[in-house]
Enzyme design. Structure first.
Site, PDB file in Angstrom:
ATOM      1  N   ASP A 112      13.526  -9.995  -5.070  1.00  0.00           N
ATOM      2  CA  ASP A 112      13.340 -10.821  -6.247  1.00  0.00           C
ATOM      3  C   ASP A 112      12.269 -10.165  -7.119  1.00  0.00           C
ATOM      4  OD1 ASP A 112      13.847 -13.201  -7.780  1.00  0.00           O
ATOM      5  OD2 ASP A 112      11.858 -13.871  -7.167  1.00  0.00           O
ATOM      6  N   ALA A 116      17.614 -23.840 -12.400  1.00  0.00           N
ATOM      7  CA  ALA A 116      18.226 -22.509 -12.348  1.00  0.00           C
ATOM      8  C   ALA A 116      19.596 -22.500 -13.005  1.00  0.00           C
ATOM      9  CB  ALA A 116      18.345 -22.056 -10.899  1.00  0.00           C
ATOM     10  N   ASP A 131      15.506 -18.590  -4.119  1.00  0.00           N
ATOM     11  CA  ASP A 131      15.857 -17.484  -3.226  1.00  0.00           C
ATOM     12  C   ASP A 131      16.319 -17.977  -1.853  1.00  0.00           C
ATOM     13  OD1 ASP A 131      15.061 -15.584  -5.145  1.00  0.00           O
ATOM     14  OD2 ASP A 131      12.974 -15.752  -4.520  1.00  0.00           O
TER      15      ASP A 131
END
Length: 474
Positions: A105, A173, A316
């Site tokens: 990430d 998101a 994540d």
């Protein structure tokens, strides 16, 4: 997000499958050998007791490597802990030794993670003060470092940002936007493509000067946040982040070890490309949603590759749960730590180098002990069988090269040796075999020479010494 994490599952590694097949194969082979020995004994009119058959089977099945697997796994976890990495299982460390692809990430992993607003770029016809206030209002409820930095850069006081009946829109998101609604005003702040779709859907044109500013910010490695008021673009906020020092050199080491590095980010492709080139990663995934990361990992796994994922955010978590090795940063969210099978206490994105080396050392240790165990079992077979038959078939005396005292002492010596060899090998399992980046062929030759030959010689010597001691009491 919870459904994605719960639906993720880690695959069995090639080494794990190979070891399972090997141990099962040898166990089945030695079962057949032991069972078929009965008809041969009856034909030769050689009485062999049930206890002798059971003893022979216990000596032959690969109990040595089976007994040492736990010690090898624990040793791998201990070495990882000394590198400041908490692992949830020895399997995770073992898998790290075979990693093909590493996903990282960007924010908080490759970069420091504290992106800060550095400049406001209003569209033509929009006063700078009005744009700054709109940007600050869209960030009032934003608790992220980016949101706080926008308020800080605006230099507006809290009383300047009071509005009647505010309704705050949280960032997600999926929407990739946040903002505020009050009276007849709707302010949104978010990614370029999202705000562009929002404004064009309302029939408005995306200002070319803002488009140009967005492209320029992205090409310079910054992150543009576009602000719209009532579905009209008012300008763009420039965010800048800092790449962690020394990261390029660490990625080069991973490349030499055969690990492909892939940066994952929610940024647009231009920003992602700039950061990827500056950091030295092999590939990147831009504008990635949580499911995009997970799907990329599944795609690589379907091609037979083992994938590691390093991340720190809740977004994540699904990818960390799906990856063969999921390394969560210690500074990350609780969801990320629970989804992964490792936690890096130092928050170092290139810690996987140490983890991979530890994993390779674990695999080498297991390989050497497996070689020793198999050679051990074969040696015990040729030590015991002649002793069982020499009383009734004197011609087999030539095969009794150890000259064991009697069939009873031969079986007892083999059983005792089988019991004591495991404790003697535990220190080697815990210490591990030193990792050297040599080819597979060279490694195989070394293992066969040292541990294969040693596994044949040691049982002959050990069983003979025990037999000499036992014969004193018969």
């Amino acid at each position: 997000m919870i459904a994605l994490v719960e639906g993720a599952s880690r695959q069995k590694t090639p080494n794990e499958i190979a070891l399972t097949i090997l141990l099962a194969g040898f166990t089945l082979t030695f079962i057949i050998v032991t069972v078929t020995l009965k008809p041969f004994a009856d034909f030769a009119q050689t009485p062999i007791t049930i206890a002798a058959f059971i003893s022979l089977f216990v000596c032959l099945i690969p109990t040595t490597i089976g007994g040492l697997l736990s010690a090898i796994g624990i040793a791998g976890m201990d070495r990882a802990l000394r590198a400041n990495v908490i692992t949830k299982s020895g399997k995770a460390v073992e898998t790290a030794g075979d990693i093909d692809v590493l996903l990282l990430d960007k924010t908080g992993t490759i970069t420091i993670g504290n992106r800060k607003a550095t400049q406001f770029h209003p569209s033509n016809g929009i006063e700078l003060d009005e744009f700054i206030k709109a940007s600050a209002l869209s960030s009032v409820a934003d608790e992220t470092p980016e949101g706080k930095s926008i308020i800080e850069l605006s230099q507006l006081k809290s009383e300047d940002l009071l509005v009647p009946n505010p309704v705050y829109i949280d960032f997600t998101a999926e929407t990739r936007t946040s903002g505020i609604d009050f009276e007849n005003t709707r302010i949104r702040k978010g990614a370029y493509d999202t705000i562009k779709k929002l404004t064009e859907k309302a029939g408005n044109i995306f200002p070319p000067e803002t488009q140009e500013a967005t492209t320029k910010i992205s090409e310079n490695g910054g992150t543009p946040l576009v602000v719209s008021v009532n579905e009209k673009v008012w300008g763009v906020i420039e965010l800048q982040d800092i790449i962690k020092t020394g990261i390029q050199e660490r990625f080069q080491r991973l490349r030499k070890m055969g690990v492909k590095t892939v940066m994952v980010t929610g940024d647009n492709p231009l920003t992602a490309k700039f950061i990827a080139e500056k950091a030295g990663v092999d590939d990147f995934i831009a504008e990635a949603k949580p499911e995009d990361k997970m799907n990329y990992i599944k795609k690589e796994q379907q091609e037979g590759k083992l994938v590691a994922m390093m991340g720190d955010g809740t977004n994540d978590a699904p990818a960390l749960a799906q990856a063969d090795v999921g390394v969560a940063m210690n500074s990350g969210t609780q969801a990320a730590k629970e989804a992964g099978n490792m936690v890096d206490l130092d928050n170092d994105p290139t810690k996987l180098i140490e983890i991979v080396e530890i994993g390779k050392q674990l695999l080498m240790t297991r390989g050497t002990l497996t070689t020793f165990s198999i050679a051990n079992d074969v040696a015990k077979y040729f030590a015991i069988i002649p002793a069982l038959f020499i009383t009734f078939i004197p011609a087999l005396q030539k095969l009794n090269i150890m000259n064991l005292h009697s069939p009873e002492s031969a079986i007892l010596s083999a059983i005792i040796f089988n019991a004591i060899i495991i404790p003697f090998l535990i220190p080697l399992a815990l210490k591990g075999v030193a990792y050297k980046p040599i080819g597979a062929s060279a490694l195989l030759r070394r293992n066969l020479l040292i541990y294969g030959l040693g596994g044949i010689i040691v049982p002959f010597i050990g069983i003979k010494l025990i037999d000499l001691f036992i014969s004193l009491f018969f």
